[in-house]
Design a protein around this motif. Structure first.
Motif, PDB file in Angstrom:
ATOM      1  N   VAL A  34       0.863  -1.176   0.000  1.00  0.00           N
ATOM      2  CA  VAL A  34       0.000   0.000   0.000  1.00  0.00           C
ATOM      3  C   VAL A  34       0.894   1.218   0.000  1.00  0.00           C
ATOM      4  O   VAL A  34       1.853   1.291   0.761  1.00  0.00           O
ATOM      5  CB  VAL A  34      -0.920   0.038   1.240  1.00  0.00           C
ATOM      6  CG1 VAL A  34      -1.750   1.312   1.266  1.00  0.00           C
ATOM      7  CG2 VAL A  34      -1.819  -1.188   1.285  1.00  0.00           C
ATOM      8  N   GLY A  35       0.588   2.155  -0.870  1.00  0.00           N
ATOM      9  CA  GLY A  35       1.374   3.374  -0.935  1.00  0.00           C
ATOM     10  C   GLY A  35       0.504   4.573  -1.231  1.00  0.00           C
ATOM     11  O   GLY A  35      -0.717   4.458  -1.383  1.00  0.00           O
ATOM     12  N   ARG A  36       1.152   5.703  -1.317  1.00  0.00           N
ATOM     13  CA  ARG A  36       0.468   6.956  -1.616  1.00  0.00           C
ATOM     14  C   ARG A  36       0.979   7.442  -2.967  1.00  0.00           C
ATOM     15  O   ARG A  36       2.182   7.515  -3.184  1.00  0.00           O
ATOM     16  CB  ARG A  36       0.771   7.983  -0.528  1.00  0.00           C
ATOM     17  CG  ARG A  36       0.026   9.292  -0.679  1.00  0.00           C
ATOM     18  CD  ARG A  36       0.450  10.317   0.369  1.00  0.00           C
ATOM     19  NE  ARG A  36       0.422   9.815   1.719  1.00  0.00           N
ATOM     20  CZ  ARG A  36      -0.568  10.049   2.580  1.00  0.00           C
ATOM     21  NH1 ARG A  36      -1.592  10.779   2.242  1.00  0.00           N
ATOM     22  NH2 ARG A  36      -0.515   9.561   3.807  1.00  0.00           N
ATOM     23  N   THR A  37       0.068   7.777  -3.874  1.00  0.00           N
ATOM     24  CA  THR A  37       0.469   8.311  -5.168  1.00  0.00           C
ATOM     25  C   THR A  37       0.942   9.750  -5.007  1.00  0.00           C
ATOM     26  O   THR A  37       0.773  10.357  -3.944  1.00  0.00           O
ATOM     27  CB  THR A  37      -0.705   8.297  -6.173  1.00  0.00           C
ATOM     28  OG1 THR A  37      -1.685   9.253  -5.755  1.00  0.00           O
ATOM     29  CG2 THR A  37      -1.329   6.912  -6.288  1.00  0.00           C
ATOM     30  N   ASP A  38       1.495  10.309  -6.061  1.00  0.00           N
ATOM     31  CA  ASP A  38       1.946  11.700  -5.985  1.00  0.00           C
ATOM     32  C   ASP A  38       0.786  12.674  -5.816  1.00  0.00           C
ATOM     33  O   ASP A  38       0.987  13.822  -5.463  1.00  0.00           O
ATOM     34  CB  ASP A  38       2.789  12.077  -7.204  1.00  0.00           C
ATOM     35  CG  ASP A  38       2.078  11.850  -8.523  1.00  0.00           C
ATOM     36  OD1 ASP A  38       0.957  11.294  -8.540  1.00  0.00           O
ATOM     37  OD2 ASP A  38       2.643  12.229  -9.567  1.00  0.00           O
ATOM     38  N   ARG A  39      -0.447  12.212  -6.024  1.00  0.00           N
ATOM     39  CA  ARG A  39      -1.639  13.046  -5.794  1.00  0.00           C
ATOM     40  C   ARG A  39      -2.264  12.789  -4.427  1.00  0.00           C
ATOM     41  O   ARG A  39      -3.338  13.290  -4.122  1.00  0.00           O
ATOM     42  CB  ARG A  39      -2.676  12.803  -6.889  1.00  0.00           C
ATOM     43  CG  ARG A  39      -2.196  13.220  -8.261  1.00  0.00           C
ATOM     44  CD  ARG A  39      -3.250  13.036  -9.319  1.00  0.00           C
ATOM     45  NE  ARG A  39      -4.263  12.078  -8.898  1.00  0.00           N
ATOM     46  CZ  ARG A  39      -5.101  11.460  -9.697  1.00  0.00           C
ATOM     47  NH1 ARG A  39      -5.083  11.686 -10.963  1.00  0.00           N
ATOM     48  NH2 ARG A  39      -5.981  10.607  -9.228  1.00  0.00           N
ATOM     49  N   GLY A  40      -1.610  11.962  -3.600  1.00  0.00           N
ATOM     50  CA  GLY A  40      -2.096  11.699  -2.256  1.00  0.00           C
ATOM     51  C   GLY A  40      -3.165  10.622  -2.168  1.00  0.00           C
ATOM     52  O   GLY A  40      -3.805  10.456  -1.130  1.00  0.00           O
TER      53      GLY A  40
END
Length: 156
Positions: A34-40
């Protein structure tokens, strides 16, 4: 014959600690990340076997929906794991920033661990989950500490 596939879904919500932990637990059998994209937004990645692309799309979609619940992915893609690995390896990654644990961040800022978790959950402090540990960019922690010391913020 079974082939390994990866499904990648972007869910249009911020990956809070509670949400990420629930997704990781639900998808534990599928090597989840699970991660965060550059758009949050939240990005979920899983690896699973399937006999062909058609079965992989159906399986990946069902697995990710089982984890996301009512949060339908905003984007979804499936590819063979070999292709996914080549794609990830081809990304020119910038050097990783210096990271701090939640405890280290709390000590640097001068607040409790719980307050750091609140900042992460509220999206006021970026964080990534590595196994069972949250890591936060040390530079952001130091900026919060500096602003707090100068009396210019209430975030800490």
């Amino acid at each position: 014959m079974s082939t390994s596939f990866n499904a990648v879904a972007v869910v249009p919500v911020s990956p809070t600690r509670k949400r990420a932990e629930a997704w990781l637990e639900t998808l534990a059998s599928y090597s989840p990340a699970v991660g965060r994209t550059d758009r949050g937004l939240s990005e979920l990645v899983i690896t699973f076997p399937a006999k062909d692309m058609s079965q992989a799309v159906t399986t990946g979609w069902r697995l990710l929906l089982s984890a996301a619940g009512a949060l339908e992915p905003g984007s979804f893609r499936v590819l063979p794991t070999d292709d996914y690995d080549r794609e990830v390896e081809a990304v020119d990654l910038a050097p990783l920033p210096s990271l701090a644990s939640v405890s280290e961040a709390a000590e640097i800022i001068g607040v409790s661990r719980q307050r750091v978790q609140q900042l992460i959950d509220a999206g006021q402090l970026r964080a990534v989950k590595a196994g069972s540990t949250w890591a936060v960019p040390r530079l952001e922690v130091e900026q919060i500490a500096d602003a707090r010391a100068a009396g210019t913020t209430v975030d800490g």
